[in-house]
Design a protein around this motif. Structure first.
Motif, mmCIF file in Angstrom:
data_model
loop_
_atom_site.group_PDB
_atom_site.id
_atom_site.type_symbol
_atom_site.label_atom_id
_atom_site.label_comp_id
_atom_site.label_asym_id
_atom_site.label_seq_id
_atom_site.Cartn_x
_atom_site.Cartn_y
_atom_site.Cartn_z
ATOM 1 N N SER A 230 33.560 62.547 94.814
ATOM 2 C CA SER A 230 32.739 63.597 94.176
ATOM 3 C C SER A 230 31.533 63.941 95.023
ATOM 4 O O SER A 230 31.086 65.097 95.046
ATOM 5 C CB SER A 230 32.305 63.134 92.782
ATOM 6 O OG SER A 230 31.555 61.930 92.850
ATOM 7 N N LEU A 231 30.997 62.949 95.711
ATOM 8 C CA LEU A 231 29.841 63.211 96.574
ATOM 9 C C LEU A 231 30.207 64.167 97.699
ATOM 10 O O LEU A 231 29.484 65.123 97.989
ATOM 11 C CB LEU A 231 29.317 61.889 97.142
ATOM 12 C CG LEU A 231 28.122 61.992 98.112
ATOM 13 C CD1 LEU A 231 26.889 62.455 97.369
ATOM 14 C CD2 LEU A 231 27.873 60.644 98.787
ATOM 15 N N ILE A 232 31.345 63.927 98.324
ATOM 16 C CA ILE A 232 31.761 64.749 99.458
ATOM 17 C C ILE A 232 32.230 66.134 99.013
ATOM 18 O O ILE A 232 31.955 67.140 99.669
ATOM 19 C CB ILE A 232 32.881 64.035 100.250
ATOM 20 C CG1 ILE A 232 32.344 62.723 100.858
ATOM 21 C CG2 ILE A 232 33.445 64.938 101.333
ATOM 22 C CD1 ILE A 232 33.412 61.889 101.530
ATOM 23 N N SER A 233 32.894 66.199 97.878
ATOM 24 C CA SER A 233 33.513 67.459 97.469
ATOM 25 C C SER A 233 32.561 68.403 96.739
ATOM 26 O O SER A 233 32.776 69.618 96.741
ATOM 27 C CB SER A 233 34.716 67.168 96.557
ATOM 28 O OG SER A 233 34.296 66.482 95.384
ATOM 29 N N MET A 234 31.504 67.890 96.123
ATOM 30 C CA MET A 234 30.650 68.739 95.293
ATOM 31 C C MET A 234 29.246 68.909 95.851
ATOM 32 O O MET A 234 28.738 70.026 95.954
ATOM 33 C CB MET A 234 30.564 68.159 93.860
ATOM 34 C CG MET A 234 31.892 68.148 93.125
ATOM 35 S SD MET A 234 31.789 67.273 91.544
ATOM 36 C CE MET A 234 30.506 68.201 90.742
ATOM 37 N N VAL A 235 28.597 67.829 96.197
ATOM 38 C CA VAL A 235 27.162 67.875 96.503
ATOM 39 C C VAL A 235 26.838 68.734 97.720
ATOM 40 O O VAL A 235 25.955 69.609 97.650
ATOM 41 C CB VAL A 235 26.609 66.438 96.667
ATOM 42 C CG1 VAL A 235 25.147 66.477 97.101
ATOM 43 C CG2 VAL A 235 26.753 65.668 95.360
ATOM 44 N N PHE B 57 35.071 49.014 92.772
ATOM 45 C CA PHE B 57 35.853 49.729 93.777
ATOM 46 C C PHE B 57 36.287 51.090 93.244
ATOM 47 O O PHE B 57 36.237 52.095 93.951
ATOM 48 C CB PHE B 57 37.084 48.887 94.169
ATOM 49 C CG PHE B 57 37.949 49.535 95.208
ATOM 50 C CD1 PHE B 57 37.563 49.568 96.544
ATOM 51 C CD2 PHE B 57 39.155 50.130 94.844
ATOM 52 C CE1 PHE B 57 38.364 50.183 97.497
ATOM 53 C CE2 PHE B 57 39.950 50.748 95.798
ATOM 54 C CZ PHE B 57 39.560 50.768 97.128
ATOM 55 N N LEU B 58 36.739 51.128 91.989
ATOM 56 C CA LEU B 58 37.154 52.393 91.385
ATOM 57 C C LEU B 58 35.964 53.352 91.277
ATOM 58 O O LEU B 58 36.071 54.544 91.589
ATOM 59 C CB LEU B 58 37.745 52.140 89.994
ATOM 60 C CG LEU B 58 38.240 53.382 89.235
ATOM 61 C CD1 LEU B 58 39.368 54.059 90.010
ATOM 62 C CD2 LEU B 58 38.701 53.000 87.823
ATOM 63 N N PHE B 59 34.820 52.820 90.826
ATOM 64 C CA PHE B 59 33.618 53.641 90.715
ATOM 65 C C PHE B 59 33.195 54.180 92.083
ATOM 66 O O PHE B 59 32.833 55.352 92.230
ATOM 67 C CB PHE B 59 32.481 52.818 90.107
ATOM 68 C CG PHE B 59 31.157 53.518 90.126
ATOM 69 C CD1 PHE B 59 30.817 54.468 89.166
ATOM 70 C CD2 PHE B 59 30.219 53.243 91.129
ATOM 71 C CE1 PHE B 59 29.585 55.112 89.195
ATOM 72 C CE2 PHE B 59 28.994 53.887 91.162
ATOM 73 C CZ PHE B 59 28.681 54.822 90.199
ATOM 74 N N PHE B 60 33.277 53.291 93.106
ATOM 75 C CA PHE B 60 32.852 53.693 94.449
ATOM 76 C C PHE B 60 33.760 54.785 95.008
ATOM 77 O O PHE B 60 33.293 55.713 95.669
ATOM 78 C CB PHE B 60 32.852 52.465 95.368
ATOM 79 C CG PHE B 60 32.326 52.756 96.736
ATOM 80 C CD1 PHE B 60 30.968 52.925 96.962
ATOM 81 C CD2 PHE B 60 33.205 52.873 97.827
ATOM 82 C CE1 PHE B 60 30.491 53.198 98.240
ATOM 83 C CE2 PHE B 60 32.724 53.156 99.090
ATOM 84 C CZ PHE B 60 31.357 53.320 99.305
ATOM 85 N N PHE C 215 28.137 63.784 86.884
ATOM 86 C CA PHE C 215 29.590 63.991 86.838
ATOM 87 C C PHE C 215 30.308 62.686 86.505
ATOM 88 O O PHE C 215 31.223 62.655 85.667
ATOM 89 C CB PHE C 215 30.064 64.539 88.177
ATOM 90 C CG PHE C 215 31.562 64.564 88.328
ATOM 91 C CD1 PHE C 215 32.322 65.502 87.650
ATOM 92 C CD2 PHE C 215 32.210 63.637 89.135
ATOM 93 C CE1 PHE C 215 33.711 65.521 87.766
ATOM 94 C CE2 PHE C 215 33.590 63.650 89.263
ATOM 95 C CZ PHE C 215 34.342 64.597 88.582
ATOM 96 N N LEU C 216 29.907 61.576 87.123
ATOM 97 C CA LEU C 216 30.532 60.282 86.865
ATOM 98 C C LEU C 216 30.224 59.793 85.460
ATOM 99 O O LEU C 216 31.049 59.137 84.821
ATOM 100 C CB LEU C 216 30.044 59.258 87.895
ATOM 101 C CG LEU C 216 30.400 59.571 89.363
ATOM 102 C CD1 LEU C 216 29.780 58.538 90.284
ATOM 103 C CD2 LEU C 216 31.911 59.632 89.549
ATOM 104 N N LEU C 217 29.030 60.131 84.953
ATOM 105 C CA LEU C 217 28.642 59.693 83.621
ATOM 106 C C LEU C 217 29.516 60.329 82.538
ATOM 107 O O LEU C 217 29.860 59.684 81.541
ATOM 108 C CB LEU C 217 27.169 60.033 83.387
ATOM 109 C CG LEU C 217 26.579 59.615 82.029
ATOM 110 C CD1 LEU C 217 26.592 58.088 81.905
ATOM 111 C CD2 LEU C 217 25.156 60.142 81.878
#
Length: 349
Positions: free
Chosen positions: A107-112, A98-101, A86-88
Motif C-alpha cells: 500500500s505504501l508503494i502503490s498509493m502514497v 509479516f502479513l502486516f508488513f 488504509f490498513l486500519l
C-alpha cells in the motif's frame, strides 16, 4: 484573489467526490472485497486525503524557504504514516507481523507516492495561477496609476490664465462673464469627477473640448480662431476621457500669439467604430518655441495613454510642414452604445 481560491476549493471538492465514487464503484464490483467496500473505501479515502493535504500544506509552509531538512523530515513522516488509515480499515486481519508488513509495503508503494506527487502538482498549479493573477493585478494597478498621472498633467497655466481673463470680464462688467464662469465650472467638474470613469460618451468629451475652446477664445478679440468640424454621431460611442485635450492645448500653445478666425482647424469624424481626430495649426515663427519641447507633456503624454488604452488599435501621426503643424489621431474598435450595435447588425444583414 478570494474568487480564485474559491474556484480551487470547488475543484478540489468535485474531484475528491468523483474519486470517492469511482473507488466505491470499483470496490463494490471486486468480488474479494465487495462485502467490505464501504470500509475499504473509507480507508482509501482517509489515506489519500491525509497524504495529499499533509503534503499540500507542508509545501505552503516551506514555500520560498531554503530550509530543506525540516521539509524532507516532515515529508518522510507523511510517507511512512500515510497508508496507516488504509490498513486500519482493511478487512484482512493482520495476525502476523509479516502479513502486516507485506500489506504495509504494498500500500505504501502503490498509493502514497502517487498522491504526494499529485499534491505537489496541485500546489504548483495553484501557485502559478495565483502568482499570474497577482502579477496581472499589479500591472493593472501600475497602468491605472500611470493613467491617473497622465490625466492629471493638464497645464495649470490654463486655469490661471482663464481666471485672469474672467476677472477682467467681471471688472469690465462684460456680459460674457457669467457664461465664462459656467463653462469653467463645467470644465473643472468634468476633469475632477466625470473623467474618473474608464470610458465617457464621446459627446461629453466634445462638450469639454468646446468649453475649453470657448475659454481660450477669451484671449482673442476677433471671431472664433478654431474651426471645429464634426462628422458622424458623437453620442454613438464611448472614449477614454481627456485624450484630445493635449493635442488641442498644443495647437494653442505653439500657434502665433495672433490668430486669424478659423486658423486652427479641428476635425472629428466617426465612421462605425472608428474615430479620426485631426488638429491643424500654424506654427509660431518664434525660434524659441518648438512643437515638442523637452519635458513637454503634449504628444508624449497622448502616445503613452494610447499605448495603455488602445494597444494595436490606434495610430498617431504628427507632421510639421509649410509652417503648419498637423496631428492626426485614429482609434479603432471604439465601444458602441447598445442601440448603435443593434442598428449596425441590422444594417449588415
Amino acid at each position: 484573489m478570494h474568487r480564485i481560491k474559491r474556484v480551487f476549493r470547488n475543484v478540489h471538492i468535485v474531484l475528491w467526490v468523483l474519486f470517492g465514487l469511482l473507488v466505491a464503484l470499483q470496490l463494490s464490483q471486486d468480488r474479494p472485497s465487495s462485502e467490505h467496500w464501504l470500509t475499504m473505501t473509507t480507508g482509501i479515502m482517509l489515506t489519500t486525503l491525509y497524504v495529499f493535504y499533509s503534503h499540500f500544506i507542508l509545501l505552503k509552509q516551506f514555500s520560498g524557504k531554503k530550509k530543506r531538512r525540516p521539509y524532507f523530515l516532515r515529508l518522510g513522516l507523511i510517507i511512512l504514516t500515510g497508508n496507516l488509515p488504509f490498513l486500519l480499515f482493511h478487512h484482512v486481519k493482520f495476525d502476523t507481523f509479516f502479513l502486516f508488513f507485506n500489506y504495509y509495503i504494498i500500500s505504501l508503494i502503490s498509493m502514497v507516492p502517487v498522491f504526494v506527487f499529485l499534491s505537489w502538482l496541485a500546489r504548483v498549479t495553484e501557485n502559478l495561477v495565483i502568482n499570474t493573477f497577482k502579477k496581472e493585478q499589479l500591472e493593472k494597478q501600475a497602468v491605472e496609476a500611470e493613467l491617473y498621472y497622465l490625466k492629471s498633467q493638464i497645464n495649470p497655466h490654463f486655469l490661471f490664465n482663464t481666471l485672469n481673463n474672467i476677472h477682467t470680464l467681471v471688472y469690465k462688467q462684460a456680459l460674457a462673464a457669467p457664461e465664462a464662469v459656467l463653462q469653467l465650472a463645467s470644465l473643472m467638474r468634468y476633469m475632477i469627477y466625470e473623467s474618473n470613469s474608464p470610458l465617457v460618451p464621446l459627446s461629453r468629451e466634445m462638450t469639454y473640448l468646446q468649453d475649453y475652446m470657448s475659454l481660450q477664445q477669451l484671449k482673442y478679440k476677433n471671431s472664433p480662431v478654431v474651426d471645429l468640424q464634426v462628422e458622424g454621431l458623437t453620442d454613438s460611442c464611448h472614449i477614454a476621457p481627456l485624450l484630445f485635450i493635449h493635442l488641442l492645448e498644443n495647437a494653442y500653445k505653439h500657434s502665433p500669439a495672433r490668430l486669424e478666425p478659423g486658423e486652427v482647424k479641428v476635425n472629428m469624424k466617426i465612421t462605425g467604430d472608428t474615430l479620426t481626430f485631426m488638429v491643424q495649426n500654424p506654427v509660431s515663427t518664434n525660434p524659441g518655441r518648438k512643437v515638442d519641447e523637452p519635458g513637454g507633456i503634449g504628444l508624449p503624454n497622448v502616445r503613452k495613454r494610447l499605448a495603455l488604452l488602445y494597444p494595436g488599435k490606434h495610430s498617431l501621426e504628427a507632421n510639421n510642414s509649410g509652417g503648419t503643424f498637423t496631428v492626426k489621431l485614429k482609434i479603432q474598435g471604439l465601444k458602441l452604445m447598445a442601440h448603435e450595435k443593434e442598428a449596425d447588425l441590422l444594417y449588415h444583414r
